[in-house]
Scaffold this motif. Structure first.
Motif, PDB file in Angstrom:
ATOM      1  N   LEU A 122       0.854  -1.058   0.042  1.00 56.02           N
ATOM      2  CA  LEU A 122       0.014  -0.088  -0.082  1.00 56.02           C
ATOM      3  C   LEU A 122       0.912   1.316  -0.083  1.00 56.02           C
ATOM      4  N   THR A 123       0.366   2.287  -0.591  1.00 52.98           N
ATOM      5  CA  THR A 123       1.193   3.792  -0.518  1.00 52.98           C
ATOM      6  C   THR A 123       0.011   4.613  -0.375  1.00 52.98           C
ATOM      7  N   VAL A 124       0.303   5.977  -0.382  1.00 53.56           N
ATOM      8  CA  VAL A 124      -0.376   7.164   0.098  1.00 53.56           C
ATOM      9  C   VAL A 124      -0.650   8.002  -1.071  1.00 53.56           C
ATOM     10  N   SER A 125       0.127   7.825  -2.343  1.00 50.17           N
ATOM     11  CA  SER A 125       0.037   8.849  -3.516  1.00 50.17           C
ATOM     12  C   SER A 125       0.369   8.365  -4.595  1.00 50.17           C
ATOM     13  N   LYS A 126      -0.039   8.960  -5.790  1.00 49.84           N
ATOM     14  CA  LYS A 126       0.324   8.622  -7.116  1.00 49.84           C
ATOM     15  C   LYS A 126       1.754   8.621  -7.350  1.00 49.84           C
ATOM     16  N   THR A 127       2.442   9.799  -6.894  1.00 48.11           N
ATOM     17  CA  THR A 127       3.851   9.983  -6.961  1.00 48.11           C
ATOM     18  C   THR A 127       4.722   8.632  -6.273  1.00 48.11           C
ATOM     19  N   SER A 134      10.537  21.320   0.461  1.00 51.01           N
ATOM     20  CA  SER A 134      11.002  19.826   0.103  1.00 51.01           C
ATOM     21  C   SER A 134      11.227  19.676  -1.091  1.00 51.01           C
ATOM     22  N   VAL A 135      12.439  19.172  -1.284  1.00 44.32           N
ATOM     23  CA  VAL A 135      12.871  18.504  -2.721  1.00 44.32           C
ATOM     24  C   VAL A 135      12.013  17.371  -3.150  1.00 44.32           C
ATOM     25  N   VAL A 136      11.663  16.413  -2.087  1.00 48.21           N
ATOM     26  CA  VAL A 136      10.733  15.191  -2.321  1.00 48.21           C
ATOM     27  C   VAL A 136       9.956  14.782  -0.935  1.00 48.21           C
ATOM     28  N   GLU A 137       8.822  14.447  -1.449  1.00 48.81           N
ATOM     29  CA  GLU A 137       7.812  14.133  -0.272  1.00 48.81           C
ATOM     30  C   GLU A 137       7.064  12.972  -0.670  1.00 48.81           C
ATOM     31  N   GLY A 138       6.623  12.154   0.218  1.00 52.55           N
ATOM     32  CA  GLY A 138       5.633  11.222  -0.104  1.00 52.55           C
ATOM     33  C   GLY A 138       4.439  11.620  -0.512  1.00 52.55           C
ATOM     34  N   PHE A 139       4.134  12.658   0.366  1.00 54.22           N
ATOM     35  CA  PHE A 139       2.611  13.066   0.190  1.00 54.22           C
ATOM     36  C   PHE A 139       2.957  14.820   0.421  1.00 54.22           C
ATOM     37  N   GLY A 140       2.886  15.216   1.436  1.00 48.69           N
ATOM     38  CA  GLY A 140       2.769  16.656   1.756  1.00 48.69           C
ATOM     39  C   GLY A 140       1.850  17.281   2.591  1.00 48.69           C
ATOM     40  N   LEU A 141       1.571  16.780   3.686  1.00 42.55           N
ATOM     41  CA  LEU A 141       0.376  17.153   4.539  1.00 42.55           C
ATOM     42  C   LEU A 141       0.335  18.596   5.021  1.00 42.55           C
ATOM     43  N   PRO A 142       1.345  19.130   4.995  1.00 51.56           N
ATOM     44  CA  PRO A 142       1.183  20.648   5.436  1.00 51.56           C
ATOM     45  C   PRO A 142       0.470  21.610   4.429  1.00 51.56           C
ATOM     46  N   ALA A 187       3.556  27.999  -0.770  1.00 52.94           N
ATOM     47  CA  ALA A 187       4.532  28.019  -1.836  1.00 52.94           C
ATOM     48  C   ALA A 187       5.385  26.802  -1.622  1.00 52.94           C
ATOM     49  N   PHE A 188       5.728  25.972  -2.871  1.00 54.83           N
ATOM     50  CA  PHE A 188       6.486  24.499  -2.676  1.00 54.83           C
ATOM     51  C   PHE A 188       7.163  24.686  -4.071  1.00 54.83           C
ATOM     52  N   TYR A 189       8.232  23.647  -3.685  1.00 51.95           N
ATOM     53  CA  TYR A 189       9.110  23.330  -4.762  1.00 51.95           C
ATOM     54  C   TYR A 189       8.240  22.567  -5.750  1.00 51.95           C
ATOM     55  N   GLY A 190       8.428  23.211  -7.081  1.00 51.80           N
ATOM     56  CA  GLY A 190       7.409  22.472  -8.224  1.00 51.80           C
ATOM     57  C   GLY A 190       7.975  21.140  -8.586  1.00 51.80           C
ATOM     58  N   GLY A 191       9.121  20.709  -8.393  1.00 49.71           N
ATOM     59  CA  GLY A 191       9.770  19.349  -8.491  1.00 49.71           C
ATOM     60  C   GLY A 191       9.347  18.280  -7.616  1.00 49.71           C
ATOM     61  N   ALA A 192       8.721  18.682  -6.415  1.00 48.48           N
ATOM     62  CA  ALA A 192       8.003  17.650  -5.431  1.00 48.48           C
ATOM     63  C   ALA A 192       6.683  17.297  -6.060  1.00 48.48           C
ATOM     64  N   ARG A 193       6.636  16.241  -6.722  1.00 51.07           N
ATOM     65  CA  ARG A 193       5.434  15.974  -7.438  1.00 51.07           C
ATOM     66  C   ARG A 193       4.214  15.523  -6.605  1.00 51.07           C
ATOM     67  N   SER A 194       4.535  15.088  -5.552  1.00 52.19           N
ATOM     68  CA  SER A 194       3.370  14.809  -4.684  1.00 52.19           C
ATOM     69  C   SER A 194       2.720  15.957  -4.019  1.00 52.19           C
ATOM     70  N   VAL A 195       3.560  16.876  -3.795  1.00 56.43           N
ATOM     71  CA  VAL A 195       2.979  18.116  -3.451  1.00 56.43           C
ATOM     72  C   VAL A 195       2.271  18.879  -4.638  1.00 56.43           C
ATOM     73  N   GLU A 208       0.654  17.143  -6.694  1.00 50.17           N
ATOM     74  CA  GLU A 208      -0.635  16.595  -6.638  1.00 50.17           C
ATOM     75  C   GLU A 208      -1.753  16.988  -5.986  1.00 50.17           C
ATOM     76  N   ILE A 209      -1.341  17.484  -4.751  1.00 44.85           N
ATOM     77  CA  ILE A 209      -2.341  18.205  -3.873  1.00 44.85           C
ATOM     78  C   ILE A 209      -2.544  19.606  -4.176  1.00 44.85           C
ATOM     79  N   VAL A 210      -1.585  20.574  -4.412  1.00 45.90           N
ATOM     80  CA  VAL A 210      -1.907  21.842  -4.717  1.00 45.90           C
ATOM     81  C   VAL A 210      -2.299  22.240  -5.924  1.00 45.90           C
ATOM     82  N   GLY A 211      -2.094  21.606  -7.036  1.00 45.06           N
ATOM     83  CA  GLY A 211      -2.368  21.799  -8.326  1.00 45.06           C
ATOM     84  C   GLY A 211      -2.194  23.395  -8.713  1.00 45.06           C
ATOM     85  N   SER A 212      -2.936  24.157  -9.257  1.00 42.12           N
ATOM     86  CA  SER A 212      -2.675  25.829  -9.762  1.00 42.12           C
ATOM     87  C   SER A 212      -3.084  26.332  -8.524  1.00 42.12           C
TER      88      SER A 212
END
Length: 323
Positions: A111-116, A234-242, A254-262, A264-268
């Motif tokens: 099991l895991t928590v995000s698409k990333t 964060s440069v990498v996250e499994g999710f990004g709860l904050p 404001a987040f690092y755009g290369g952290a794909r899991s974040v 996923e949450i924030v979008g635009s």
């Protein structure tokens, strides 16, 4: 017999996931016995796991597994241990290859928590992935994180950082950006207060940073509501709860755009920073947060990231694994 590892606890990360999900598993289960913490290296030879039989299934809300005749269904929230080199990197790689991978292979699912994270796990499994079901069960957000409620005076007019000082969290770029914007204040919610003081002194921003201890959900929600924005470098996250918590109360991120899991949450709905380590870019992101005001709060994120849904997904995965 189903055995659930209930030893994980805490307000963030795996501990939060465990406390929310275990109570929602609507299948009879026994609790993992023993006094060892699940993060102990000795847990790999935990007597409570060793005595289980081939017909038993162990479910862990975290990444821990060990020697056992039972099948073990684990939750890999991320692979940061492998993606970001640390002093203990070799030991962790050995653990994942010699303990975690065989447990996943034998269970036939993980099991895991995000698409990333799901994509990262499939890549790590390599050839083994073809015979393994990598199930994205999702993650949730506490009902405390709603737009209505008190606003913390501590965070009024300030920015907020919630996280650790671990390398991949990339807090130092925030410190460097603050030095470029002496008019801004930061409320930092970190457990390592000694490490925070060291960094603050090193960058000469002591007058701009307020240290806040670990917060209850209600207190953290109040901090978010009172803030101009939340920084997640964060440069990498499994999710990004904050990010999820902040957006749920209507506070921009404001987040690092290369952290794909974040992403996923924030979008635009946030400020994506192209460079992880450029303080000028992060200073500009701070400017954007202060000017931005609020985002459309709450409902869409709360509906998408609902703990009841996560609990149902976990229970369904357990039933499949249990045959």
């Amino acid at each position: 017999m189903l055995v659930v590892d209930t030893r994980w606890s805490g307000q963030t990360g795996i501990g939060r996931f465990a406390s929310e999900v275990v109570d929602r598993i609507n299948i009879p289960f026994a609790r993992m016995e023993g006094s060892l913490p699940p993060t102990s290296p000795l847990d790999a030879v935990n007597p409570a796991r060793l005595k289980l039989g081939r017909r038993d299934l162990v479910y862990s809300p975290g990444y821990n597994a060990g020697l056992s005749r039972s099948r073990q269904l684990i939750t890999l929230h991320d692979l940061i241990h492998l993606q970001v080199p640390t002093g203990a990197g070799r030991a962790k790689r050995v653990y994942y290859e010699r303990v975690v991978r065989p447990a996943i292979r034998r269970a036939g699912s993980v099991l895991t928590v995000s698409k990333t994270s799901r994509e990262a796990i499939i890549e790590w499994l390599g050839r083994d992935a073809s015979g393994i079901d990598v199930v994205e069960v999702g993650n949730g957000c506490s009902p405390a994180f709603i737009p209505e409620g008190p606003r913390s005076s501590l965070a009024e007019g300030a920015l907020v950082y919630v996280g650790s000082l671990m390398r991949h969290k990339n807090f130092e770029v925030v410190a460097r950006a603050l030095r470029l914007r002496p008019e801004y204040r930061l409320v930092a919610v970190v457990r390592d207060s000694v490490g925070l003081v060291r960094l603050v002194d090193e960058y000469g921003i002591a007058g701009q940073v307020v240290s806040a201890p670990a917060q209850s959900d209600a207190a953290l929600a109040a901090l978010y509501r009172g803030a101009n924005g939340v920084l997640l470098p964060s440069v990498v996250e499994g999710f990004g709860l904050p990010a999820l918590e902040a957006l749920s109360v209507g506070t921009p991120v404001a987040f690092y755009g290369g952290a794909r899991s974040v992403r996923e949450i924030v979008g635009s709905s946030g400020v994506a920073v192209d460079s992880a380590h450029d303080p000028e870019a992060w200073a500009a992101a701070m400017d954007a947060l202060v000017a931005h005001g609020t985002v459309e709060p709450g409902r869409a994120w709360r509906e998408r990231y609902d703990w009841h849904r996560v609990g149902r997904n976990v229970a369904a995965a357990i039933e499949v694994a249990n045959g």
